[in-house]
Scaffold this motif. Structure first.
Motif, short mmCIF file in Angstrom:
data_model
loop_
_atom_site.label_atom_id
_atom_site.label_comp_id
_atom_site.label_asym_id
_atom_site.label_seq_id
_atom_site.Cartn_x
_atom_site.Cartn_y
_atom_site.Cartn_z
N ASP A 174 -7.66 5.22 -12.18
CA ASP A 174 -6.72 4.12 -11.99
C ASP A 174 -6.66 3.79 -10.51
O ASP A 174 -7.14 4.56 -9.66
CB ASP A 174 -5.33 4.51 -12.50
N TYR A 175 -6.05 2.63 -10.20
CA TYR A 175 -5.95 2.21 -8.82
C TYR A 175 -5.28 3.27 -7.95
O TYR A 175 -4.31 3.94 -8.36
CB TYR A 175 -5.13 0.93 -8.70
N LYS A 176 -5.79 3.42 -6.73
CA LYS A 176 -5.13 4.20 -5.69
C LYS A 176 -4.52 3.19 -4.73
O LYS A 176 -5.22 2.35 -4.17
CB LYS A 176 -6.16 5.09 -4.97
N VAL A 177 -3.21 3.24 -4.57
CA VAL A 177 -2.50 2.22 -3.79
C VAL A 177 -2.46 2.63 -2.33
O VAL A 177 -2.00 3.74 -1.98
CB VAL A 177 -1.08 2.01 -4.32
N GLY A 178 -2.94 1.76 -1.45
CA GLY A 178 -2.96 2.02 -0.02
C GLY A 178 -1.58 1.89 0.61
O GLY A 178 -0.60 1.48 -0.02
N ASP A 179 -1.50 2.24 1.88
CA ASP A 179 -0.23 2.21 2.62
C ASP A 179 0.34 0.79 2.68
O ASP A 179 -0.39 -0.18 2.90
CB ASP A 179 -0.44 2.72 4.05
N GLY A 180 1.65 0.69 2.47
CA GLY A 180 2.35 -0.58 2.61
C GLY A 180 2.20 -1.53 1.44
O GLY A 180 2.61 -2.69 1.54
N GLU A 281 -13.45 -0.95 -16.13
CA GLU A 281 -12.71 -1.56 -15.03
C GLU A 281 -13.39 -1.23 -13.71
O GLU A 281 -14.08 -0.22 -13.58
CB GLU A 281 -11.29 -1.02 -14.96
N TYR A 282 -13.15 -2.10 -12.71
CA TYR A 282 -13.55 -1.78 -11.34
C TYR A 282 -12.33 -1.16 -10.67
O TYR A 282 -11.32 -1.82 -10.45
CB TYR A 282 -14.00 -3.03 -10.57
N VAL A 283 -12.41 0.14 -10.37
CA VAL A 283 -11.27 0.90 -9.87
C VAL A 283 -11.56 1.40 -8.47
O VAL A 283 -12.69 1.79 -8.16
CB VAL A 283 -10.98 2.09 -10.82
N GLY A 284 -10.54 1.39 -7.63
CA GLY A 284 -10.68 1.91 -6.27
C GLY A 284 -9.34 1.91 -5.57
O GLY A 284 -8.28 1.88 -6.20
N GLU A 285 -9.39 1.93 -4.25
CA GLU A 285 -8.18 1.92 -3.44
C GLU A 285 -7.80 0.47 -3.12
O GLU A 285 -8.64 -0.31 -2.65
CB GLU A 285 -8.41 2.69 -2.15
N ILE A 286 -6.54 0.10 -3.36
CA ILE A 286 -6.07 -1.24 -3.00
C ILE A 286 -5.68 -1.25 -1.54
O ILE A 286 -4.82 -0.46 -1.10
CB ILE A 286 -4.86 -1.65 -3.87
N ILE A 287 -6.30 -2.13 -0.77
CA ILE A 287 -6.00 -2.25 0.65
C ILE A 287 -5.77 -3.71 1.00
O ILE A 287 -6.06 -4.61 0.21
CB ILE A 287 -7.15 -1.68 1.52
N THR A 288 -5.24 -3.96 2.18
CA THR A 288 -5.01 -5.34 2.63
C THR A 288 -6.33 -5.95 3.07
O THR A 288 -7.30 -5.24 3.38
CB THR A 288 -4.02 -5.38 3.80
N THR A 289 -6.37 -7.27 3.13
CA THR A 289 -7.58 -7.97 3.57
C THR A 289 -7.91 -7.61 5.02
O THR A 289 -9.09 -7.50 5.38
CB THR A 289 -7.38 -9.49 3.44
N VAL A 313 -5.06 -15.62 -6.89
CA VAL A 313 -4.26 -16.72 -6.35
C VAL A 313 -4.30 -16.73 -4.83
O VAL A 313 -4.35 -17.79 -4.21
CB VAL A 313 -2.79 -16.66 -6.83
N ASP A 314 -4.24 -15.57 -4.19
CA ASP A 314 -4.27 -15.47 -2.73
C ASP A 314 -5.19 -14.33 -2.33
O ASP A 314 -5.27 -13.30 -3.00
CB ASP A 314 -2.86 -15.19 -2.18
N ASP A 315 -5.86 -14.54 -1.21
CA ASP A 315 -6.78 -13.52 -0.72
C ASP A 315 -6.02 -12.56 0.20
O ASP A 315 -6.19 -12.56 1.42
CB ASP A 315 -7.93 -14.20 0.03
N GLU A 316 -5.17 -11.71 -0.41
CA GLU A 316 -4.34 -10.80 0.38
C GLU A 316 -4.78 -9.35 0.25
O GLU A 316 -4.59 -8.56 1.17
CB GLU A 316 -2.87 -10.91 -0.05
N TYR A 317 -5.36 -9.01 -0.91
CA TYR A 317 -5.68 -7.61 -1.17
C TYR A 317 -7.13 -7.45 -1.62
O TYR A 317 -7.76 -8.38 -2.13
CB TYR A 317 -4.74 -7.03 -2.22
N THR A 318 -7.63 -6.24 -1.43
CA THR A 318 -9.01 -5.91 -1.76
C THR A 318 -9.06 -4.53 -2.41
O THR A 318 -8.24 -3.66 -2.08
CB THR A 318 -9.88 -5.91 -0.48
N VAL A 319 -9.99 -4.33 -3.32
CA VAL A 319 -10.23 -3.01 -3.89
C VAL A 319 -11.44 -2.40 -3.19
O VAL A 319 -12.52 -3.00 -3.16
CB VAL A 319 -10.49 -3.09 -5.41
#
Length: 421
Positions: A174-180, A281-289, A313-319
């Motif tokens: 499952d997704y690993k959520v990055g800082d913030g 699924e494509y799974v990884g760490e969610i980080i900011t752009t 919708v917005d290019d704010e996050y990346t896996v």
């Protein structure tokens, strides 16, 4: 004080492994039911792998007999305990077949027609390395399957070189959520008793003013670019609901394999996959752009990227699946792919943070490699579908894509674009 100890609840961890305990029992002639050692197999020893081979000529009167001997590495014993054994003493048919498969492949590599009576040290070293690699990959395979919650089995095979499991990589489901970054969970669910046949207010998809994504077989029936809204943990329906597909995980047995044309690892299916069905699924760490841009420059120098934009919708996050990911980490690019990307929303309805799901674009045969287009674009047939591009290849790069080094494509299909980016 020792007299007051209850022996029934006193436990001391054993520092020896099960294999070591088996060896000790056999050496001491001790039968052990827990270890499966009985009077019938007390004197049996397990072959770990075969190291070497030679032919020995024995004179029996006026007759010469050619005897085949194998150098055996015994399980649980050091290499100094290896012994030469005649073929008749070995009951390990699979290991014998594997040894000859490796030896014949090595003979072909050396452009020799057949194995000599005695193998040279370089060939023996190659065979031992391959046997040890197979053990390492088997251990990794066992580890991967111990972490999975999906129905299918993950196999690992390398018949090409001596590359082992990737270093600095952690398998996650499952997704690993990055800082913030916060994932806002849903607060409401549907009240349907049959989400497909009798959806209340259109079920979860209808509540979000979108179409129900699946048919009765769980195949996706909406165009690429349109979102999928599955039922969530607040819904009245159960896990067998036809609107719960991606969340049930991988349903197929897949194989991580080493490619023979310089593309590193790849993934193939070991069973037939129907068109429009969910694969992974494509799974990884969610980080900011912003963080993706920083990492993208580093990955470019390494000649690989595992960054996937979440730009529904917005290019704010990346896996980022470079160091934390699932089996999708190993899926290669193709200019004519058999997997298509869909954005999926389940327990998190933040449109900036969809889940990335791969569905089969056509029927996929057993043994066929799974691929997706790293530079996939969705045809803008309507206003909704223009929201989604995969932009896998361009992530992490500020400014024009022309700033990126061109990477040669090795997919080999007739419609190949020659370059990945």
């Amino acid at each position: 004080m020792a007299e007051n100890l209850n022996a029934e609840v006193c436990r001391v961890a054993c520092i020896a492994t099960v294999d070591q305990l088996e060896v000790i029992c056999r050496e001491q002639g001790v039968k052990c039911e827990e270890l499966g050692i009985s009077k019938h197999n007390l004197c049996d020893y397990e072959v770990e792998y075969l190291c070497d081979y030679k032919k020995k000529v024995i004179n029996d009167g006026n007759t010469q007999i050619v005897q085949e001997l194998y150098l055996v590495k015994w399980k649980g014993y050091p290499e100094s305990s290896n012994t030469w054994e005649p073929r008749k003493n070995l009951k390990c048919v699979d290991l014998l077949n594997q040894f000859w498969e490796d030896l014949n492949a090595e003979m072909q590599r050396q452009k020799k027609r057949a194995a000599p009576r005695r193998l040279d040290p370089a060939t023996v070293s190659q065979l031992i390395q391959r046997a040890k690699l197979r053990q390492t990959l088997k251990q990794w395979e066992t580890h991967l399957n111990s972490l999975g919650t999906h129905k299918g089995h993950i196999y690992v095979r390398n018949q090409v070189d001596l590359e082992g499991p990737p270093k600095n990589f952690t398998y996650i489901n499952d997704y690993k959520v990055g800082d913030g970054i916060l994932l806002n969970e849903v607060s409401v669910g549907c009240e349907c008793t049959d989400c497909l046949e009798n959806p209340v207010e259109g079920c979860c998809a209808g509540a979000s003013q979108h179409k129900f994504a699946y048919n009765e077989l769980g195949q996706v029936r909406i165009r690429p670019g349109l979102p999928i809204y599955e039922c969530n943990k607040r819904c009245r329906c159960g896990i067998d609901c036809p609107n719960r597909v991606v969340q049930r995980g991988i349903q197929y047995s897949l194989c991580i394999f080493r490619t023979d044309n310089g593309r590193g690892w790849g993934v193939k299916t070991t069973e037939r996959i129907r068109k429009n069905t969910f694969v992974m699924e494509y799974v990884g760490e969610i980080i900011t752009t912003e963080e993706a841009e920083r990492r993208g420059h580093i990955y470019d120098k390494e000649g690989a990227t595992y960054l996937f934009d979440l730009d529904y919708v917005d290019d704010e996050y990346t896996v980022d699946a470079a160091h934390s990911g699932n089996i999708s980490h190993f899926v290669n690019h193709s200019c004519d792919p058999n997997l298509q990307v869909y954005n999926v929303f389940i327990d998190n309805l933040d449109e900036r943070l969809p889940r990335i799901a791969f569905f089969a674009t056509r029927g996929i045969k057993a043994g066929e490699e799974l691929t997706f287009d790293y530079n996939m674009k969705i045809d803008p047939v309507d206003a909704e579908s223009t929201k989604m591009d995969s932009n896998f290849s361009l992530t992490g790069l500020p400014g024009s894509p022309k700033k990126r080094m061109r990477v040669e494509c090795k997919c080999g299909v007739p419609t190949c674009r020659k370059y990945l980016f």
